[in-house]
Design a protein around this motif. Structure first.
Motif, mmCIF file in Angstrom:
data_model
loop_
_atom_site.group_PDB
_atom_site.id
_atom_site.type_symbol
_atom_site.label_atom_id
_atom_site.label_comp_id
_atom_site.label_asym_id
_atom_site.label_seq_id
_atom_site.Cartn_x
_atom_site.Cartn_y
_atom_site.Cartn_z
ATOM 1 N N SER A 192 57.760 42.958 40.961
ATOM 2 C CA SER A 192 58.417 43.681 41.169
ATOM 3 C C SER A 192 57.596 44.641 41.577
ATOM 4 C CB SER A 192 59.205 43.765 40.360
ATOM 5 O OG SER A 192 57.983 43.738 39.197
ATOM 6 N N ALA A 193 58.136 45.931 41.747
ATOM 7 C CA ALA A 193 57.353 47.000 41.843
ATOM 8 C C ALA A 193 56.283 47.296 41.123
ATOM 9 C CB ALA A 193 58.317 48.460 42.175
ATOM 10 N N ASN A 194 56.851 46.930 39.786
ATOM 11 C CA ASN A 194 56.099 47.354 38.093
ATOM 12 C C ASN A 194 55.188 46.783 37.883
ATOM 13 O OD1 ASN A 194 57.137 49.619 37.546
ATOM 14 N ND2 ASN A 194 58.681 48.569 36.247
ATOM 15 N N ALA A 195 55.476 45.345 38.943
ATOM 16 C CA ALA A 195 54.040 43.961 38.364
ATOM 17 C C ALA A 195 53.209 44.529 39.655
ATOM 18 C CB ALA A 195 55.114 42.541 39.145
ATOM 19 N N LYS A 196 53.278 44.916 40.761
ATOM 20 C CA LYS A 196 52.132 45.442 41.371
ATOM 21 C C LYS A 196 50.913 45.927 41.133
ATOM 22 C CE LYS A 196 54.934 44.214 46.258
ATOM 23 N NZ LYS A 196 55.085 44.892 47.545
ATOM 24 N N THR A 197 51.984 47.402 40.313
ATOM 25 C CA THR A 197 51.529 48.497 39.577
ATOM 26 C C THR A 197 50.155 48.169 38.857
ATOM 27 O OG1 THR A 197 53.153 49.640 40.302
ATOM 28 C CG2 THR A 197 51.902 50.876 38.862
ATOM 29 N N GLU A 198 51.319 46.992 38.339
ATOM 30 C CA GLU A 198 49.716 46.419 37.206
ATOM 31 C C GLU A 198 49.096 45.539 37.770
ATOM 32 O OE1 GLU A 198 51.485 44.702 33.265
ATOM 33 O OE2 GLU A 198 53.541 45.118 34.611
ATOM 34 N N ALA A 199 49.505 44.686 39.227
ATOM 35 C CA ALA A 199 48.536 43.243 39.318
ATOM 36 C C ALA A 199 46.893 44.719 39.947
ATOM 37 C CB ALA A 199 48.905 42.683 40.318
ATOM 38 N N LEU A 200 47.315 45.839 40.404
ATOM 39 C CA LEU A 200 46.320 46.620 40.373
ATOM 40 C C LEU A 200 44.869 46.409 40.119
ATOM 41 C CD1 LEU A 200 47.918 50.199 42.218
ATOM 42 C CD2 LEU A 200 46.940 48.699 43.320
ATOM 43 N N LEU A 201 45.217 45.907 38.887
ATOM 44 C CA LEU A 201 43.713 45.859 38.084
ATOM 45 C C LEU A 201 42.496 45.460 38.408
ATOM 46 C CD1 LEU A 201 42.559 46.626 35.059
ATOM 47 C CD2 LEU A 201 43.196 44.443 34.605
ATOM 48 N N ILE A 202 43.652 44.099 39.644
ATOM 49 C CA ILE A 202 42.517 42.666 39.735
ATOM 50 C C ILE A 202 41.566 43.983 40.767
ATOM 51 C CG2 ILE A 202 42.383 40.930 41.455
ATOM 52 C CD1 ILE A 202 45.397 40.602 40.544
ATOM 53 N N SER A 203 42.191 44.810 41.462
ATOM 54 C CA SER A 203 41.042 45.397 42.719
ATOM 55 C C SER A 203 40.168 46.492 41.959
ATOM 56 C CB SER A 203 41.819 45.980 43.888
ATOM 57 O OG SER A 203 43.037 46.497 43.738
ATOM 58 N N LYS A 204 40.891 46.909 41.177
ATOM 59 C CA LYS A 204 40.127 47.913 40.296
ATOM 60 C C LYS A 204 39.124 46.895 39.951
ATOM 61 C CE LYS A 204 43.777 51.438 39.141
ATOM 62 N NZ LYS A 204 45.339 51.471 38.603
ATOM 63 N N CYS A 205 38.940 46.298 38.992
ATOM 64 C CA CYS A 205 37.593 45.618 38.596
ATOM 65 C C CYS A 205 36.854 45.518 39.627
ATOM 66 C CB CYS A 205 38.948 44.176 37.695
ATOM 67 S SG CYS A 205 39.366 44.829 35.778
#
Ligand code: AMP
Length: 278
Positions: A192-205
């Protein structure tokens, strides 16, 4: 654009070309996005004839749920490939590539396949190399295009052509990302759009590691672990710092070798991987 379902049709067609023509090959499992298309576009630029395969290879899935869930969007894929002027698409049924009951071949890729995907997806690289070797033997491309998104796979395919004593040139293409930074993946369509936003943690790290290399590996590892612990729905499977050429865990930066940070994480049961070369 020619579409073939069997290796016989494909090779018969390829044999009609002058043998001097260079052939570029991009294997995919479909559900194509702009990351895949980047590989085809590179192939178009560098080779006379570009072939893309779409085949969800069962022997590289160690988890049958993951295989069943894998998105299938063939019609849309073919439209996208036509748009980038792909010359040939190979979309075989399983029995064109595997004999009944055939299992993956056993390869030895040493340290390249020992950690990360090799550790958490047992058998994955044997399955991947089995199908890539089959494709290479059928097509015998001049160049084959693989994404750095699957960094360990890219390094293993380079080792595979050496083992095959083949002169196929393996070209690694940098990871294509969404504007947000999330690495493009066929699996993103399951989020979902929300899950994609949460998944941004990966590229942020990963970006944090690039920007704070001076902190050293153990501090960066602590940072990633604690960031994932604080997240609600992301579950870290691994965050590994490895040497680029051997995919071996490193504890300190090596002046003479490039390094990479690789992350695998689950979000709502969807497994995502990403990495950055430092
Ligand atoms: P797949 O269909 O996931 O097996 O991927 C087929 C090829 O596309 C592999 O070589 C992948 O590494 C590459 N690929 C997948 N996602 C990306 C991306 N975001 N950027 C560049 N290449 C990618």
């Amino acid at each position: 654009m020619k579409i073939f379902k069997t290796k016989t049709e494909l090779t018969t067609y390829l044999n009609t070309f002058d043998s001097e023509k260079s052939v570029g090959f991009t294997p995919t499992m479909g559900a194509l996005h702009s990351g895949h298309l980047q590989l085809i576009e590179s192939s178009k630029r560098e080779c006379d004839i570009s072939i893309c395969s779409i085949f969800v290879n069962p022997t590289q899935f160690n988890n049958s749920g993951d295989l069943e869930k894998y998105p299938n969007t063939l019609k849309a894929d073919l439209r996208k490939l036509k748009k980038v002027n792909c010359d040939i698409v190979y979309t075989p049924f399983i029995d064109d590539l595997y004999a009944k009951g055939e299992k993956a071949k056993e390869f030895n890729f040493g340290s390249l396949a020992a950690s990360m995907e090799g550790e958490y997806r047992p058998g994955h690289f044997n399955g991947m190399a089995t199908i890539v070797e089959k494709f290479f033997n059928i097509i015998n491309p001049t160049k084959a295009f693989f994404g750095q998104k699957d960094l360990q796979q890219l390094q293993i395919v380079k080792a595979l052509v050496k083992q095959m004593q083949s002169d196929i040139e393996i070209i690694g293409i940098p990871t294509i990302r969404e504007g947000s930074g999330l690495a493009k993946s066929s699996r993103n369509s399951l989020l979902s759009a929300n899950a994609k936003t949460e998944a941004l943690l990966i590229s942020k790290c990963l970006n944090f590691c690039t920007e704070n290399k001076n902190l050293g590996i153990s501090e960066l590892q602590k940072y990633i672990k604690s960031a994932f612990e604080k997240s609600r729905n992301l579950e870290l499977e691994y965050a590994e710092f490895v040497s680029l050429n051997q995919m071996k865990e490193i504890k300190e930066w090596e002046a003479e070798n490039q390094s990479a940070v690789c992350i695998a994480a689950y979000i709502y049961g969807v497994r995502l991987i990403d990495n950055i070369i430092l």
